[in-house]
Design an enzyme around this catalytic site. Structure first.
Site, PDB file in Angstrom:
ATOM      1  N   ASN A   1      -0.828  -7.895  -3.576  1.00 39.54           N
ATOM      2  CA  ASN A   1      -1.423  -7.000  -4.575  1.00 39.54           C
ATOM      3  C   ASN A   1      -0.384  -6.076  -5.207  1.00 39.54           C
ATOM      4  OD1 ASN A   1      -1.790  -5.908  -1.684  1.00 39.54           O
ATOM      5  ND2 ASN A   1      -1.866  -4.052  -2.918  1.00 39.54           N
TER       6      ASN A   1
ATOM      7  N   ASP B   1      -7.512  -4.997  -5.020  1.00 35.98           N
ATOM      8  CA  ASP B   1      -6.706  -5.260  -3.837  1.00 35.98           C
ATOM      9  C   ASP B   1      -6.928  -6.673  -3.300  1.00 35.98           C
ATOM     10  OD1 ASP B   1      -4.893  -4.809  -1.693  1.00 35.98           O
ATOM     11  OD2 ASP B   1      -6.568  -4.371  -0.373  1.00 35.98           O
TER      12      ASP B   1
ATOM     13  N   GLU C   1       0.817  -1.222   0.000  1.00 35.13           N
ATOM     14  CA  GLU C   1       0.000   0.000   0.000  1.00 35.13           C
ATOM     15  C   GLU C   1       0.847   1.267   0.000  1.00 35.13           C
ATOM     16  OE1 GLU C   1      -2.533  -3.022   0.151  1.00 35.13           O
ATOM     17  OE2 GLU C   1      -0.967  -2.785   1.659  1.00 35.13           O
TER      18      GLU C   1
END
Length: 579
Positions: A263, A305, A179
């Site tokens: 991801n 995601d 992220e």
């Protein structure tokens, strides 16, 4: 009081062969999360009572589980990642404790709470990870720090929430941080010295991916050489995600270990054209060298995601009348994949819930998912009623396989979402997401308000045997036992036992707090116990409605389920139950 770990010098395999021990987070190298202890049964579980408990004195999510080696229990906590050793003869006394000093600033770059998924053990050493990116080895008898290595750099947003994995004199570990645009890798360290043995990346050139010369030879249509850069625009692979913070499994016969890369970054798919290999991939790598024998990308060009780091469970089962070495993995995308773990060939790809709508199905010949364009994400478009949500229909929980009935027991989420992307620049050490999410219960529960379930499935046929619905996500996973039971925790503070044959609830106990850890079982002085971490955090702890429009704010909860809030502030620890 010094522990009497007479078996400390025994191999991890020998210790694990004794069901009185619980030597690793996954139960054993197969990842089956199954206990062969049978003293607690469907007939007497109603008499199960709290035997003792241990409070860590900390809030936040207590994931993973304690380890038991001989007469010792080892417990780890979320940040600041304190470790405690208890002698089971007098568990109210702490034999030793390790309390590392970490810069509190690392908490600001940890996605989705400051959890830790537990410890590893081998050859008289305890291995632990710290949120600040360090891997540490401790003497199991004294708690003395033997060595400490920096594996991840929080300055670029790279932290560790993962449990290390001990195998063949090495410790395997990854990093969190996709992220924040972190490029993922798995690293092997020497157990005795902490020396780096090898490192293999998820994105980039083939030599850094550490691909074997015959990579994917049995399934060339999965992709082979050069794709770690060619499937990215420019040099986007350098900040492309693919971190691994989940679980490993190991086949000593093939000398391969298995795990999932996560991801791609950012979440906004418009900013990274291409299949973005090798994020979202099940990897099979040689333990000695780290070389990849095969890799299967479940979600090319991920739009939602669906970080694919979840548990890998190894079994040997008959497929079309012939025994095969299998790997079963329930992905966040809602698909239960079963593959031949030697070749990577797909045996089955079944939806764990019919609510999955991002994919119509997975083509077993090509391995590619057939997308439903109605639920894709793109700029200048708000996607609605997307199932699963970014939490996935399965996430970090450790689930169980019962070899007697050849049944998997999965703790699942049942949450869907709306998704709206936005553009943002990459800045090292800052959140690199690019999407606004709203999450809510999926459509299939009996009252349409249920957000979780335990589901029993056949990994070869995809058959659903039974389903037990829950009000909240079954985040921590399940434990199956020889006594015919399936244990799991709930976010509102219960540990429950189901009859494995029909899913009927036959026991529960209210704990001090909600729980996202995975139950485990051990025996001491001839008596079987069930133990579990309690303490809520992670995605469940911060709520199910998120505002990601402000990159500087990170993952900030706009709203949370008020009913869960009381369970996030009661502290965490370990509870132990016995007859």
């Amino acid at each position: 009081m010094l522990p009497s770990v007479a078996a400390a010098a025994d191999s991890l395999e020998a210790l694990g062969a004794n069901p009185n021990n619980w030597t690793m987070q996954t139960g054993d190298y197969t990842g089956q999360h199954y206990s062969r202890l049978s003293q607690i049964t469907t007939g007497n579980v109603k008499n199960l009572k709290a035997a003792w408990s241990f409070s860590t004195g900390l809030l936040h999510g207590h994931e993973g589980a304690p380890l038991v080696i001989g007469d010792m229990m080892y417990i780890n906590t979320p940040f600041p990642n304190n470790t405690f050793a208890l002698n089971l003869a007098e568990p109210e006394k702490i034999v030793w404790q390790h309390k590392p000093k970490q810069d509190a600033s690392v908490k600001a770059v940890a996605c989705c709470d400051i959890v830790n998924r537990g410890l590893a053990y081998d050859d008289g050493r305890i291995f632990k990870t710290q949120l600040d990116g360090h891997l540490v080895a401790l003497d199991a008898k004294t708690g003395k720090e033997l060595w400490k290595m920096e594996n991840c750099d929080p300055a670029v947003g790279s932290t560790i929430t993962q449990a290390p994995f001990a195998v063949k004199g090495k410790v395997l570990v990854g990093c969190s941080g996709a992220e924040l645009g972190v490029r993922g890798y798995v690293t092997a360290y020497d157990q005795k010295t902490g020396e780096l043995v090898w490192r293999s990346f998820a994105t980039g050139p083939d030599n850094e991916l550490n691909l074997s010369k015959d990579f994917n030879k049995d399934n060339p249509h999965y992709g082979q050489m050069g794709l770690g850069t060619k499937t990215w625009e420019g040099e986007a692979w350098k900040i492309g995600g693919g971190t691994n913070w989940g679980w490993y499994a190991y086949d000593p016969k093939l000398n391969l270990f298995y795990y999932g890369s996560g991801n791609p970054a950012p979440w906004n798919e418009t900013m990274r054209p291409g299949d973005n290999k090798w994020t979202m991939t099940i990897w099979a790598r040689d333990v000695d060298t780290g070389a990849a024998k095969w890799g299967y990308q479940k979600t090319p060009h991920d739009e939602w995601d669906f970080a694919g780091v979840n548990q890998m469970i190894l079994t040997d089962q008959a497929v079309n009348g012939k025994s095969q070495p299998l790997l079963t993995h329930v992905d966040r995308n809602g698909i239960m994949y079963t593959l031949n773990r030697q070749t990577g060939s797909i045996v089955q790809a079944a939806k764990v819930d019919p609510a999955v709508n991002v994919f119509k199905k997975v083509d077993l010949k090509t391995g590619l998912p057939l997308r439903d364009p109605e639920f894709s994400t793109r700029m200048d478009h708000k996607g609605t009623n997307i199932c699963p949500s970014a939490m996935g229909f399965h996430n970090q929980g450790l689930d169980a396989y019962d070899p007697d009935s050849r049944t998997f027991y999965f703790g699942l989420n049942h949450i869907c979402m709306d998704w709206e992307p936005f553009m943002l620049p990459y800045r090292a050490g800052q959140f690199f997401v690019g999407a606004t999410l709203a999450m809510y219960p999926g459509p299939n529960g009996p009252t349409k308000k249920e957000m979780g379930q335990v589901r029993a499935m056949d990994g070869v046929t995809g058959e659903v045997k039974w389903t037990k619905w829950e009000k909240f996500s079954v985040w921590g996973g399940t434990l199956a036992t020889k006594g015919g039971l399936v244990f799991y925790n709930t976010l509102d503070g219960n540990i429950k036992a189901l009859d494995k044959t029909n899913g009927k609830e036959i026991w529960k106990f209210k704990m001090p707090s909600g729980a996202i850890g995975a139950p485990m079982s051990y025996a001491y002085k001839g008596k079987q116990y069930i133990a579990t971490n309690y303490g809520v955090g992670g995605w469940p702890g911060v709520g199910l409605v998120f505002d990601l429009t402000d990159p500087s704010a990170g993952l900030g909860a706009v709203g949370a389920f008020k009913e869960l809030q009381s369970y996030t502030q009661m502290g965490g620890g370990v509870m132990v139950f016995g007859l």
